[in-house]
Design an enzyme around this catalytic site. Structure first.
Site, mmCIF file in Angstrom:
data_model
loop_
_atom_site.group_PDB
_atom_site.id
_atom_site.type_symbol
_atom_site.label_atom_id
_atom_site.label_comp_id
_atom_site.label_asym_id
_atom_site.label_seq_id
_atom_site.Cartn_x
_atom_site.Cartn_y
_atom_site.Cartn_z
ATOM 1 N N HIS A 1 -4.463 4.673 4.967
ATOM 2 C CA HIS A 1 -5.085 3.792 3.972
ATOM 3 C C HIS A 1 -4.653 2.348 4.180
ATOM 4 O O HIS A 1 -5.473 1.420 4.171
ATOM 5 C CB HIS A 1 -4.711 4.274 2.571
ATOM 6 C CG HIS A 1 -5.423 3.568 1.471
ATOM 7 N ND1 HIS A 1 -4.916 2.443 0.855
ATOM 8 C CD2 HIS A 1 -6.619 3.822 0.867
ATOM 9 C CE1 HIS A 1 -5.761 2.045 -0.092
ATOM 10 N NE2 HIS A 1 -6.798 2.864 -0.109
ATOM 11 N N ASP B 1 0.834 -1.194 0.000
ATOM 12 C CA ASP B 1 0.000 0.000 0.000
ATOM 13 C C ASP B 1 0.873 1.250 0.000
ATOM 14 O O ASP B 1 2.095 1.155 -0.130
ATOM 15 C CB ASP B 1 -0.951 -0.023 1.207
ATOM 16 C CG ASP B 1 -2.304 0.589 0.888
ATOM 17 O OD1 ASP B 1 -2.377 1.829 0.796
ATOM 18 O OD2 ASP B 1 -3.288 -0.169 0.722
ATOM 19 N N SER C 1 -10.681 0.399 -3.381
ATOM 20 C CA SER C 1 -9.700 0.029 -2.348
ATOM 21 C C SER C 1 -10.336 -0.770 -1.234
ATOM 22 O O SER C 1 -9.705 -1.643 -0.639
ATOM 23 C CB SER C 1 -9.076 1.291 -1.735
ATOM 24 O OG SER C 1 -8.038 1.790 -2.519
#
Length: 732
Positions: free
Chosen positions: A164, A137, A352
């Protein structure tokens, strides 16, 4: 040519014997031994050489990147106004800067995975215990979050902690201390990396037995020229090469959120506003799974009621017309772990967030396959299983918005469980110039479905700047056909020039997955797999998945036992035969605690060494496949009287019956049995002789546990509808 026959079926059933005695030794999760076993199937020399080349390329590219970025005033890292992080990761063949970005905008977690979990609808207790998944990521996950703490290891020690990455990691493995933030595989572990050296690190991990990795990021669509969209470029080629040389490893990536971006002004189909042809980079690889975002409604039984693609999710097609995205994850705002503190949470969405739900579900299916069969599936099998069982919301084949449909973990698990009974899963090899043939009988009144999936060799062709080049990336082109009485049934395919049109059936020349469907199939069909041209490397492994078939004529009705013969010290018991069956028989003297168990393939049993005037019990069940069995038969009971031995008939409980109501053994040790049948609503009460109620429960199987009672005399009372019966028994 390989042809399925009765000999193959018989040997498969007999293998159940081996599995049943070894199943207790199966360890949950991926042990180091299993990782080594997977690694042994890798092309380790090719992977090591490729990784070495990647390391060298990376060093050269980073130096070049720094110089060119400085010359053009490009920022290496940037935080946008919406808080999203982007980072310059490469320079395209035409000199364009390639920025990676995370694919979050505000979508959901895959549906039906919860049906596999502990306390889930299927009762499988699959939580990813002992399993490991890689997450690459923008940065690394917050390592000490209370939702997963010790189950995250950091692969890049100097990488930045990223919100994230933390959110994605939690979506896969959060324990569920906060119920709505529970991960799909909430006992699995994650190795967390940033995206800087993703190919290098994955190559090493795949060579060491990694099964799955999650990539919820990709090239930023607003900073590349139009020819990049849908193009098979070097980054897709590199990922295909990794997966081809590590056949158990599968990359799962987000499709992106560029549907409404209008970044591609010259799509292969329609106008910019239509949202087609906006996939980029490694989302276009052949061997991975690319995940779209969807909003869907699921009922309490795990059935899809309705679904639609999310308004942000990137559409295909890719330039050669392949079916991309492959699958869709269930959309909606996702609550997951946040990096602000080790107790914080936040909501997010985008492809995502759909992707880790799919990744976690695939991990659970690998765990389930290992628990059922003692080994993991190749990546082609796992991918094929997911695409084979996806919910097709339009019921007219795949499309360029959500691929083969919404992932359905429940249907995939059921297909695995029914292997050898109503489904078939096998991993095969097609040699150059050969064909594979497989004959099946349709189950009747349902869809016969057969699919092939293969991990293809990376294409030697890569696009370096041509707009909408349609050169096929597929190298080894396999074909599946189903035939019956001169009629040939063809697989689904899509036409990129008519991207909104329904899928048609014909010769698919671009996809490394093909699926044939025959609604309301009846009779016997032949499945044939062939190939076009010359196979690169002279062979191609492939996986075959079939559903809607009767793999055996075996009946799963509980057998009925009869006594055929009785002699001085033995009896012969028999039961109605079932073709292709294996029988589990259990027998004991009624005063014994444990059943003796054997597995036999004939429908009779000679019970020797019996003692006069001793009461015995016998029961059995039929196995039609490794996991499909009938209920146990009613317990056959007899008191051995030599040649005069007869089975005691189990009568239905009836107030007017002349047969006396009784229990046995009497005296009892751990269990008493009734000499009558009871309904599902029957209840029992055990009383002391002074009238005190000691136990009360259902008595629906004519057997009652009394092991928890102290020695003494008791009264058993049975109530079934309006019938009441009682009997005394003594407990040792």
């Amino acid at each position: 040519m390989n042809t399925y026959n009765s000999t193959y079926r018989a040997s498969g059933i007999l293998m159940i014997l081996v599995f049943m005695f070894s199943a207790v030794n199966i360890v949950k999760g991926q042990t180091s031994k299993e990782r080594l076993k997977i690694a042994a199937n890798d092309k380790r020399i090719e992977l090591a050489t490729f990784r070495s080349n990647l390391v060298s390329e990376y060093a050269i590219e980073r130096t070049h990147l720094q110089k060119v970025a400085k010359l053009n005033n490009w920022k290496i890292k940037e935080t946008l106004a919406n808080g999203k992080k982007i980072e310059l990761q490469g320079i395209g063949a035409d000199g364009s800067p390639l920025y990676y970005e995370t694919y979050s905008d505000q979508a959901g977690l895959v549906s039906r995975a919860s049906t596999l979990n502990t306390d889930g609808l299927m009762g499988l207790n699959l939580d990813g215990d002992g399993m490991k998944v890689g997450v690459w990521d923008a940065g690394v996950a917050l390592e000490n979050h209370i939702e997963y703490a010790s189950r995250v290891s950091i692969g890049d020690e100097n990488a930045e902690i990223d919100t994230h990455a933390t959110h994605v990691t939690g979506s896969i493995i959060s324990t569920g201390l906060k119920k709505d933030a529970k991960g799909v595989a909430n006992k699995a572990s994650v190795v967390s990396h940033d995206w800087t050296r993703d190919k290098i690190e994955v190559t090493k991990a795949a060579a060491e037995g990694l099964l799955l990795s999650n990539h919820s990021y990709g090239i930023k669509a607003s900073r590349v020229p139009d020819w990049y969209f849908g193009a098979y470029t070097k980054v897709a080629q590199d990922w295909d090469k990794i997966m081809y040389n590590a056949p158990y490893y599968l990359m799962v990536t987000a499709a992106g959120n560029a549907q409404k971006s209008r970044n591609n002004e010259t799509p292969t189909y329609g106008k910019t506003a239509d949202g087609f042809d906006v996939l980029l980079g490694f989302t276009i690889a052949k061997n991975n799974i690319t995940v779209a975002g969807a909003n869907s409604k699921i009922d309490g039984n795990g059935n899809l009621k309705n679904a639609e693609v999310s308004t942000y999710s990137s559409f295909g097609p890719v330039d050669d017309g392949r079916i991309k995205p492959d699958l869709a994850g269930n959309g909606g705002t996702v609550l997951s772990t946040d990096a602000a503190s080790n107790t914080s949470y936040d909501t997010s969405s985008g492809t995502s967030m759909a992707t880790p739900g799919v990744t976690g579900s695939l991990l659970l299916l690998q765990q389930y396959h290992y628990e059922l069969y003692g080994e993991y599936m190749k990546a082609a099998t796992l991918k094929g299983l997911a695409l084979h069982t996806a919910d097709d919301i339009k019921a007219v084949g795949p499309d360029y918005k959500m691929g083969w449909g919404i992932m359905n973990s429940k249907s995939a698990a059921e297909l695995l469980n029914n292997k050898g009974f109503s489904s078939h899963v096998s991993e095969e090899t097609l040699q150059n110039g050969s064909s594979y043939s497989f004959e099946v009988t349709a189950a009747g009144n349902e869809t016969l479905m057969a699919s092939i999936s293969w991990t293809d060799v990376e294409s030697s062709f890569t696009n370096t700047g041509e707009l909408n080049n349609t050169t096929a990336a597929l190298v080894n082109d396999l074909d599946i056909r189903i035939t019956k009485d001169g009629q040939t049934f063809l697989p689904w395919k899509l036409n990129p020039a008519k991207a909104t049109s329904d899928a048609t059936k014909g010769d698919n020349k671009v996809d490394p997955f093909e699926r044939v469907e025959i609604p309301n199939a009846k009779g016997t069909y032949t499945i044939t797999v062939t190939h076009k041209g010359e196979l690169v490397n002279t062979m191609q492994d492939f996986s075959l998945i079939v559903s809607g078939v009767a793999m055996t004529t075996c009946s799963i009705n509980a057998p009925e036992v009869s006594l055929d013969d009785a002699e001085m010290s033995n009896v012969t018991l028999s039961w109605n035969a079932s073709e292709d069956a294996l029988y589990e028989i259990q027998y004991k003297a009624v005063n014994q605690k444990n059943w003796a168990t054997e597995y036999i393939s004939v429908n009779n049993f000679s019970w020797k060494g019996l003692v006069l005037d001793t009461m015995y019990s016998f029961r059995l069940r039929t196995f039609c496949s490794q996991n499909i069995a009938s209920e146990f038969s009613e317990v056959a009971t007899f008191t051995f009287k030599g040649e005069e031995t007869e089975l005691e008939t189990l009568h239905t409980l009836n107030a007017d019956a002349k047969i006396p109501f009784k229990v046995y053994p009497n005296p009892a040790v751990d269990e008493i049995q009734l000499n009558v049948k009871t309904s599902e609503n029957a209840t029992y009460r055990i009383m002391s002789t002074s009238g005190v109620a000691l136990k009360m429960d259902k008595a629906s199987d004519s057997r009652i546990n009394v092991s928890d009672l102290p020695s003494g005399l008791y009264v058993l009372q049975i109530q079934d509808a309006n019938v009441n019966k009682s009997a005394k028994f003594y407990k040792y």
